[in-house]
Design a protein around this motif. Structure first.
Motif, PDB file in Angstrom:
ATOM      1  N   ASP A 281       0.830  -1.207   0.000  1.00 38.69           N
ATOM      2  CA  ASP A 281       0.000   0.000   0.000  1.00 38.69           C
ATOM      3  C   ASP A 281       0.863   1.255   0.000  1.00 38.69           C
ATOM      4  O   ASP A 281       0.529   2.262  -0.646  1.00 38.69           O
ATOM      5  CB  ASP A 281      -0.922   0.007   1.217  1.00 38.69           C
ATOM      6  CG  ASP A 281      -2.005  -1.058   1.124  1.00 38.69           C
ATOM      7  OD1 ASP A 281      -2.278  -1.512  -0.005  1.00 38.69           O
ATOM      8  OD2 ASP A 281      -2.569  -1.427   2.164  1.00 38.69           O
ATOM      9  N   LEU A 282       1.975   1.199   0.722  1.00 34.77           N
ATOM     10  CA  LEU A 282       2.899   2.333   0.741  1.00 34.77           C
ATOM     11  C   LEU A 282       3.494   2.565  -0.645  1.00 34.77           C
ATOM     12  O   LEU A 282       3.595   3.717  -1.106  1.00 34.77           O
ATOM     13  CB  LEU A 282       4.014   2.072   1.760  1.00 34.77           C
ATOM     14  CG  LEU A 282       5.131   3.119   1.823  1.00 34.77           C
ATOM     15  CD1 LEU A 282       4.584   4.485   2.242  1.00 34.77           C
ATOM     16  CD2 LEU A 282       6.229   2.661   2.804  1.00 34.77           C
ATOM     17  N   ALA A 283       3.868   1.485  -1.329  1.00 29.82           N
ATOM     18  CA  ALA A 283       4.432   1.611  -2.678  1.00 29.82           C
ATOM     19  C   ALA A 283       3.412   2.211  -3.643  1.00 29.82           C
ATOM     20  O   ALA A 283       3.747   3.086  -4.461  1.00 29.82           O
ATOM     21  CB  ALA A 283       4.895   0.246  -3.183  1.00 29.82           C
ATOM     22  N   ILE A 284       2.168   1.764  -3.556  1.00 30.83           N
ATOM     23  CA  ILE A 284       1.117   2.282  -4.428  1.00 30.83           C
ATOM     24  C   ILE A 284       0.870   3.763  -4.142  1.00 30.83           C
ATOM     25  O   ILE A 284       0.685   4.578  -5.058  1.00 30.83           O
ATOM     26  CB  ILE A 284      -0.174   1.464  -4.258  1.00 30.83           C
ATOM     27  CG1 ILE A 284       0.045   0.037  -4.783  1.00 30.83           C
ATOM     28  CG2 ILE A 284      -1.341   2.126  -4.988  1.00 30.83           C
ATOM     29  CD1 ILE A 284      -1.125  -0.900  -4.530  1.00 30.83           C
ATOM     30  N   ALA A 285       0.887   4.132  -2.852  1.00 33.04           N
ATOM     31  CA  ALA A 285       0.693   5.537  -2.482  1.00 33.04           C
ATOM     32  C   ALA A 285       1.832   6.404  -3.005  1.00 33.04           C
ATOM     33  O   ALA A 285       1.610   7.544  -3.438  1.00 33.04           O
ATOM     34  CB  ALA A 285       0.586   5.653  -0.964  1.00 33.04           C
ATOM     35  N   ARG A 286       3.049   5.879  -2.979  1.00 36.74           N
ATOM     36  CA  ARG A 286       4.189   6.644  -3.512  1.00 36.74           C
ATOM     37  C   ARG A 286       4.075   6.832  -5.020  1.00 36.74           C
ATOM     38  O   ARG A 286       4.429   7.881  -5.547  1.00 36.74           O
ATOM     39  CB  ARG A 286       5.497   5.930  -3.158  1.00 36.74           C
ATOM     40  CG  ARG A 286       5.868   6.027  -1.699  1.00 36.74           C
ATOM     41  CD  ARG A 286       7.216   5.355  -1.404  1.00 36.74           C
ATOM     42  NE  ARG A 286       7.597   5.506  -0.013  1.00 36.74           N
ATOM     43  CZ  ARG A 286       8.722   5.024   0.520  1.00 36.74           C
ATOM     44  NH1 ARG A 286       9.567   4.333  -0.253  1.00 36.74           N
ATOM     45  NH2 ARG A 286       8.996   5.205   1.798  1.00 36.74           N
ATOM     46  N   LYS A 287       3.587   5.789  -5.677  1.00 37.44           N
ATOM     47  CA  LYS A 287       3.382   5.908  -7.120  1.00 37.44           C
ATOM     48  C   LYS A 287       2.342   6.978  -7.424  1.00 37.44           C
ATOM     49  O   LYS A 287       2.507   7.787  -8.350  1.00 37.44           O
ATOM     50  CB  LYS A 287       2.947   4.554  -7.690  1.00 37.44           C
ATOM     51  CG  LYS A 287       2.693   4.562  -9.199  1.00 37.44           C
ATOM     52  CD  LYS A 287       3.961   4.863  -9.979  1.00 37.44           C
ATOM     53  CE  LYS A 287       3.711   4.788 -11.484  1.00 37.44           C
ATOM     54  NZ  LYS A 287       4.924   5.093 -12.265  1.00 37.44           N
TER      55      LYS A 287
END
Length: 334
Positions: free
Chosen positions: A253-259
């Motif tokens: 979820d953190l990776a998706i939010a950064r994207k």
């Protein structure tokens, strides 16, 4: 041998077929069996967990036998190829498990009827020794050492550490994503507890099940309908980590939010799971580093730092094995 203890090894290991397969790796295999601290059943196979799933580096294993990393790597490959052990690659080292170790599930029984009482008493004594051995090893595992009971007051710092980690990870994200991820600090707290006590169980669910669960979660969150074939190996690398699934989901979820925070168009998505893997491993290493600092603060100091430390039963066994190997080498040179 003084300080040594018995552990079960079946005579079938002495058959020629095993000698040809194992060769000189027998020393590493025997050490793995003797270092089994628990057993887990997976699809009909009982796996002996070596040192509570503690990750070990090649150099650390090599020091036990006085051999170099290349020799240890050859031994591991040999034992893994013939399915005597299972090796799980983790960022901080190798996690070992022994197939059908039977250290804890089977008992050694003598064939003579008139020795049954004596054997029963002996097995009870051996069980106590093995229990002490397991407890000693778990105490000495620096990567999985439990927090000290007497220093629990210092654990209040853990909440601040987790908050600082999350604040750093979510820096620059959208406001909604920051709030959502900040609200899940309990996931990190649970992960710290599981990692610090060595209770990450890669057998339940199995690695293959972990791969499928991670892939499914990633596809749902990223809005992907069909899996990308090249993602499989990246997902499997993450699944092989001794990391709680809830924590993996948090990092996804953190990776998706950064994207989302860096995309040029609203429709842009993560195209490869390798992007998530980079974020997952980066944050995972951050968490482990902070955990080591907390553990260093909460370890109980020795009663008398100037007095020599008493060797554990495991270390005494290793010293005896190293002495035996040295003597064998000396005989070979004469």
């Amino acid at each position: 041998m003084p300080g040594s203890y018995p552990f079960p090894i079946y005579s079938g290991l002495l058959e020629p077929e095993h000698y040809k397969k194992i060769g000189s790796a027998i020393w590493l295999f025997l050490w793995c069996v003797s270092s089994t601290t628990a057993e887990k059943e997976e699809e009909g196979t009982v796996w002996g967990i070596v040192l509570g799933n503690k990750p070990m580096k090649l150099s650390e294993i090599g020091e036990r036998f006085g051999v170099n990393d290349k020799t240890v790597s050859r031994w591991l490959d040999n034992l893994e190829q013939h399915e005597y052990i299972r090796v799980t690659r983790a960022p901080r080292g190798l996690i070992l498990a022994v197939r059908n170790s039977k250290k804890w599930t089977d008992k050694i029984v003598r064939s003579h009827e008139n020795e049954q009482t004596e054997m029963s008493d002996q097995m009870e004594s051996d069980k106590t020794k093995l229990s002490d051995h397991e407890g000693s090893e778990q105490t000495n595992m620096s990567d999985h050492q439990q927090f000290s009971e007497s220093d629990r007051t210092e654990m209040s710092d853990l909440k601040d550490i987790i908050k600082n980690l999350i604040d750093r990870w979510i820096n620059g994200l959208g406001e909604d994503d920051q709030k959502e991820l900040s609200s899940r600090s309990g996931v990190l707290t649970s992960a710290v507890g599981a990692v610090s006590t060595g209770q990450i169980d890669l057998d339940k669910p199995t690695i293959e099940q972990r791969v499928l669960q991670i892939e499914k979660y990633y596809m749902q969150k990223n809005g992907v309908l069909n899996p990308v074939p090249s993602d499989w190996e990246h997902v499997r690398e993450v699944a092989n980590e001794a990391m709680p699934l809830d924590l993996v989901y948090f990092f996804i979820d953190l990776a998706i939010a950064r994207k989302k925070a860096t995309r040029r168009r609203p429709a842009d998505k993560i195209r490869m799971f390798s992007y998530c893997k980079t974020v997952i491993f980066g944050c995972w290493d951050d968490l482990l580093s902070y955990l080591e600092r907390v553990q260093a603060k909460t370890r109980v100091p020795a009663a008398n730092p100037e007095s020599p430390k008493r060797k554990s039963k495991q270390q005494q066994e290793i010293d005896e094995l190293e002495r035996f190997i040295r003597e064998e080498r000396e005989r070979g040179t004469h």
